[in-house]
Design a protein around this motif. Structure first.
Motif, PDB file in Angstrom:
ATOM      1  N   GLU A 108      58.426 -38.284  76.212  1.00 44.40           N
ATOM      2  CA  GLU A 108      59.441 -37.605  75.414  1.00 44.40           C
ATOM      3  C   GLU A 108      60.842 -37.944  75.911  1.00 44.40           C
ATOM      4  O   GLU A 108      61.012 -38.503  77.004  1.00 44.40           O
ATOM      5  CB  GLU A 108      59.244 -36.083  75.477  1.00 44.40           C
ATOM      6  CG  GLU A 108      57.838 -35.626  75.123  1.00 44.40           C
ATOM      7  CD  GLU A 108      57.734 -34.135  74.898  1.00 44.40           C
ATOM      8  OE1 GLU A 108      58.776 -33.454  74.852  1.00 44.40           O
ATOM      9  OE2 GLU A 108      56.594 -33.649  74.752  1.00 44.40           O
ATOM     10  N   CYS A 201      59.615 -38.724  66.151  1.00 44.92           N
ATOM     11  CA  CYS A 201      59.856 -37.317  66.470  1.00 44.92           C
ATOM     12  C   CYS A 201      60.793 -36.715  65.429  1.00 44.92           C
ATOM     13  O   CYS A 201      62.020 -36.715  65.599  1.00 44.92           O
ATOM     14  CB  CYS A 201      60.441 -37.216  67.877  1.00 44.92           C
ATOM     15  SG  CYS A 201      60.841 -35.557  68.424  1.00 44.92           S
ATOM     16  N   PRO A 205      64.684 -37.472  67.784  1.00 41.94           N
ATOM     17  CA  PRO A 205      64.604 -36.336  68.704  1.00 41.94           C
ATOM     18  C   PRO A 205      65.777 -35.371  68.564  1.00 41.94           C
ATOM     19  O   PRO A 205      65.640 -34.178  68.854  1.00 41.94           O
ATOM     20  CB  PRO A 205      64.604 -37.013  70.078  1.00 41.94           C
ATOM     21  CG  PRO A 205      64.002 -38.355  69.834  1.00 41.94           C
ATOM     22  CD  PRO A 205      64.537 -38.763  68.485  1.00 41.94           C
TER      23      PRO A 205
END
Length: 263
Positions: A108, A201, A205
């Motif tokens: 991540e 994502c 993100p």
């Protein structure tokens, strides 16, 4: 709607599983089907228990950022969980397998805030100003539910299946890399085991982080300066075996290692 008694019972089962190291049966049978509010109420009860025990809240994690996984679980939005200081592990520090129930790893991007995000009507520009830096991260997810037999209410109630996390050691500002276009590779023993990119994502993100910041502000528990945001997986989750060492590289952001003890 789920009753307060069933919410308390579900919280007790997950709390005891964490304390004893013995996973519990799925708690979704205690909650009304799809009752996400009840699942978050379970999470909140155990969050308060953690705070009462002296644990320090240092951020949040975002889960279910993959559209495919959302579809699989029958939801149309991510979920979130709490990050506590005692969940952090150092880059390349050996992690005891006993510290996480049924561990798996995800690569991540972590954002660390330099400003509070208290305004409910947040914009992307507000978030950009608030992010002090980013680092690559490995989230070591875990489940207090036996055999990872989870549905959406199970994972939300179980603090979004949180475990531990490892942050990289070289902070990078947003102007120095592109969170949406950066590629990611996770290797074990030199072999790729998970690949992906920021766009996996929620498109970026930063989109996931903005969603979280808005939710937290509207709930009255806003993200604050110093908080860490684990923004969601960039590629598939990978199971962990004793002695595994995972190296994650994210384009423009650098590398981070999660290493597990042999026993």
């Amino acid at each position: 709607m789920s009753s307060q008694e069933s919410i308390r019972q579900a919280a007790d089962l997950l709390f005891e599983a964490a304390r004893s190291g013995v996973p519990a049966a799925p708690i979704r049978t205690l909650l009304a089907d799809g009752d996400l509010d009840a699942a978050y109420a379970v999470q909140a009860l155990n969050t308060q228990r953690a705070l009462d025990a002296g644990r320090r809240l240092v951020g949040r994690k975002i889960g279910l950022t993959s559209l495919a996984v959302q579809k699989q679980l029958g939801v149309d939005q991510p979920d979130y969980g709490m990050l506590f200081a005692d969940m952090a592990r150092g880059d390349a520090e050996e992690v005891a397998l006993s510290d996480v129930l049924q561990p798996k790893v995800e690569a991540e991007i972590a954002f660390v805030l330099g400003r509070d995000l208290t305004e409910p009507q947040l914009t992307a520009a507000d978030l950009f100003r608030a992010v002090e830096y980013a680092v690559p991260a490995v989230e070591i997810v875990g489940s207090r539910v036996a055999n990872w037999d989870i549905r959406i209410t199970d994972t939300i109630a179980d603090n979004a299946s949180s475990g531990l996390y490892v942050l990289g050691s070289r902070p990078v500002t947003l102007k120095d890399f592109d969170p949406r276009l950066c590629g990611m590779v996770m290797e074990k023993a030199g072999e790729p085991v998970s690949v992906g990119a920021g766009a996996a994502c929620l498109g970026s993100p930063l989109n996931a982080a903005l969603w979280l910041a808005k939710v937290m502000a509207n709930l009255g528990r806003p993200l604050l300066a110093g908080d860490t945001i684990l923004s969601g997986a960039l590629g598939p989750m990978v199971g962990v075996q004793p002695g595994d060492v995972f190296d994650v590289r994210i384009e423009g952001l650098g590398a981070v290692r999660a290493a597990f003890a042999k026993e």
